[in-house]
Design a protein around this motif. Structure first.
Motif, PDB file in Angstrom:
ATOM      1  N   ASN A   1     -27.546  -0.052 -10.257  1.00  0.00           N
ATOM      2  CA  ASN A   1     -28.506   0.333  -9.223  1.00  0.00           C
ATOM      3  C   ASN A   1     -27.887   1.354  -8.277  1.00  0.00           C
ATOM      4  O   ASN A   1     -26.720   1.244  -7.913  1.00  0.00           O
ATOM      5  CB  ASN A   1     -28.958  -0.890  -8.426  1.00  0.00           C
ATOM      6  N   VAL A   2     -28.695   2.327  -7.893  1.00  0.00           N
ATOM      7  CA  VAL A   2     -28.268   3.373  -6.975  1.00  0.00           C
ATOM      8  C   VAL A   2     -29.249   3.421  -5.804  1.00  0.00           C
ATOM      9  O   VAL A   2     -30.459   3.578  -6.006  1.00  0.00           O
ATOM     10  CB  VAL A   2     -28.222   4.757  -7.672  1.00  0.00           C
TER      11      VAL A   2
ATOM     12  N   PHE B   1     -33.147  16.994   0.822  1.00  0.00           N
ATOM     13  CA  PHE B   1     -31.805  16.497   1.099  1.00  0.00           C
ATOM     14  C   PHE B   1     -31.751  15.051   0.640  1.00  0.00           C
ATOM     15  O   PHE B   1     -32.623  14.250   0.979  1.00  0.00           O
ATOM     16  CB  PHE B   1     -31.495  16.585   2.597  1.00  0.00           C
ATOM     17  N   VAL B   2     -30.739  14.721  -0.166  1.00  0.00           N
ATOM     18  CA  VAL B   2     -30.626  13.383  -0.741  1.00  0.00           C
ATOM     19  C   VAL B   2     -29.262  12.799  -0.403  1.00  0.00           C
ATOM     20  O   VAL B   2     -28.239  13.494  -0.499  1.00  0.00           O
ATOM     21  CB  VAL B   2     -30.811  13.429  -2.271  1.00  0.00           C
ATOM     22  N   LYS B   3     -29.257  11.522  -0.019  1.00  0.00           N
ATOM     23  CA  LYS B   3     -28.000  10.819   0.278  1.00  0.00           C
ATOM     24  C   LYS B   3     -27.925   9.551  -0.552  1.00  0.00           C
ATOM     25  O   LYS B   3     -28.897   8.788  -0.630  1.00  0.00           O
ATOM     26  CB  LYS B   3     -27.931  10.472   1.767  1.00  0.00           C
TER      27      LYS B   3
ATOM     28  N   ASP C   1     -19.996   5.647  -5.061  1.00  0.00           N
ATOM     29  CA  ASP C   1     -20.817   6.853  -4.891  1.00  0.00           C
ATOM     30  C   ASP C   1     -21.351   7.015  -3.473  1.00  0.00           C
ATOM     31  O   ASP C   1     -21.995   8.025  -3.171  1.00  0.00           O
ATOM     32  CB  ASP C   1     -22.006   6.829  -5.862  1.00  0.00           C
ATOM     33  N   LYS C   2     -21.095   6.041  -2.611  1.00  0.00           N
ATOM     34  CA  LYS C   2     -21.645   6.063  -1.257  1.00  0.00           C
ATOM     35  C   LYS C   2     -21.236   7.339  -0.515  1.00  0.00           C
ATOM     36  O   LYS C   2     -20.076   7.733  -0.532  1.00  0.00           O
ATOM     37  CB  LYS C   2     -21.169   4.847  -0.473  1.00  0.00           C
ATOM     38  N   GLY C   3     -22.229   7.985   0.107  1.00  0.00           N
ATOM     39  CA  GLY C   3     -21.952   9.183   0.898  1.00  0.00           C
ATOM     40  C   GLY C   3     -22.079  10.487   0.138  1.00  0.00           C
ATOM     41  O   GLY C   3     -22.021  11.561   0.748  1.00  0.00           O
ATOM     42  N   ILE C   4     -22.257  10.429  -1.180  1.00  0.00           N
ATOM     43  CA  ILE C   4     -22.515  11.675  -1.923  1.00  0.00           C
ATOM     44  C   ILE C   4     -23.859  12.227  -1.457  1.00  0.00           C
ATOM     45  O   ILE C   4     -24.843  11.495  -1.333  1.00  0.00           O
ATOM     46  CB  ILE C   4     -22.536  11.423  -3.440  1.00  0.00           C
ATOM     47  N   THR C   5     -23.915  13.508  -1.179  1.00  0.00           N
ATOM     48  CA  THR C   5     -25.142  14.131  -0.713  1.00  0.00           C
ATOM     49  C   THR C   5     -25.500  15.329  -1.579  1.00  0.00           C
ATOM     50  O   THR C   5     -24.637  15.952  -2.195  1.00  0.00           O
ATOM     51  CB  THR C   5     -25.027  14.579   0.759  1.00  0.00           C
ATOM     52  N   PHE C   6     -26.787  15.636  -1.607  1.00  0.00           N
ATOM     53  CA  PHE C   6     -27.301  16.773  -2.366  1.00  0.00           C
ATOM     54  C   PHE C   6     -28.251  17.566  -1.480  1.00  0.00           C
ATOM     55  O   PHE C   6     -29.063  16.990  -0.756  1.00  0.00           O
ATOM     56  CB  PHE C   6     -28.078  16.311  -3.609  1.00  0.00           C
TER      57      PHE C   6
ATOM     58  N   TYR D   1     -22.107  17.372  -2.166  1.00  0.00           N
ATOM     59  CA  TYR D   1     -20.892  17.077  -1.401  1.00  0.00           C
ATOM     60  C   TYR D   1     -20.330  15.751  -1.885  1.00  0.00           C
ATOM     61  O   TYR D   1     -21.042  14.739  -1.968  1.00  0.00           O
ATOM     62  CB  TYR D   1     -21.183  17.002   0.096  1.00  0.00           C
ATOM     63  N   ILE D   2     -19.025  15.740  -2.218  1.00  0.00           N
ATOM     64  CA  ILE D   2     -18.351  14.538  -2.698  1.00  0.00           C
ATOM     65  C   ILE D   2     -17.337  14.114  -1.639  1.00  0.00           C
ATOM     66  O   ILE D   2     -16.303  14.763  -1.453  1.00  0.00           O
ATOM     67  CB  ILE D   2     -17.648  14.800  -4.037  1.00  0.00           C
TER      68      ILE D   2
END
Length: 242
Positions: free
Chosen positions: A50-51, A64-66, A73-78, A88-89
């Motif tokens: 699950n994400v 914008f996706v977080k 994977d927490k905090g990865i943004t698009f 952003y990783i």
């Protein structure tokens, strides 16, 4: 009402009405601005994961996706602006622009691709619709890409609920007109002045992926609260990652 008139005349005569249906469906799904919180469940032969996802969008041009979870994977943004996307990783504190060569790769290990996230093609602007079938409150509409439209599908066939103006099922075809995947919509709820399917399930049809499916379940949706422009800058990728 144009739709009522439409139901009583030959299907081939009302291309403008079919276009109106597609526009109404697209408006229900997107709106001028939107905030959503959802869970994406990815099922494959490897198991299930699950994400958690939060997203902010303005029309089809900016989003914008977080990623909220899992922990790794927490905090990865698009960030998506027009047809460009950055990621952003936080683990390596690096912003990466997703190149065109990676557009058809899996997004976050799901059956969706980077291309799905970036382009979000406008059904109204990029396709020519034709009504294939009409039965009661359901219509089957074929969408053929316009010449030079920036889309990857040979065609898309949509089954729509005309009462709620939402999609029930999308069937995607490749350039050889072979079925590639099926996206189904359910759990339709009223959000303000619109109807919105809160559950979507994507099923790839390749033999190697017969056990795969990706399910998106929306838990929150808001189309009325203004979305701040500060989300749609490259600086936001790191800033809102925390």
């Amino acid at each position: 009402m144009r739709l009522i008139l439409f139901l009583f005349f030959p299907l081939s005569l009302f291309a403008s009405d079919v276009q109106s249906i597609i526009k109404a469906i697209e408006d229900n799904l997107r709106g001028d601005q939107a905030y959503m919180k959802m869970t994406m469940t990815v099922v494959s032969k490897r198991g299930e994961r699950n994400v958690g996802i939060e997203s902010w969008a303005k029309g089809s041009d900016k989003s914008f996706v977080k990623i909220l979870y899992p922990t790794k994977d927490k905090g990865i943004t698009f960030l998506k602006i027009d047809n460009q996307m950055w990621q952003y990783i936080p683990k390596i504190e690096r912003t990466i622009k997703i190149p065109s060569s990676m557009m058809l790769q899996s997004w976050m290990g799901s059956d969706f691709t980077n291309d799905d996230i970036v382009k979000e093609s406008s059904l109204v602007d990029d396709y020519i619709p034709a009504l294939l079938e009409l039965e009661g409150e359901r219509a089957v509409i074929e969408l053929i890409p316009k010449p030079q439209a920036p889309v990857v599908w040979g065609k898309v066939v949509i089954t729509a609920d005309l009462q709620k103006m939402v999609p029930v099922e999308d069937i995607f075809y490749d350039d050889a007109m072979e079925k590639v995947r099926i996206l189904t919509y359910s759990d339709v709820r009223r959000v303000g002045k619109r109807n919105l399917p809160f559950r979507m399930e994507l099923q790839p049809l390749e033999a190697s992926k017969k056990e795969n499916r990706t399910i998106v379940q929306i838990s929150e949706a808001d189309f009325d609260t203004p979305v701040r422009d500060e989300y749609f800058t490259k600086q936001a990728l790191k800033r809102f990652s925390r």
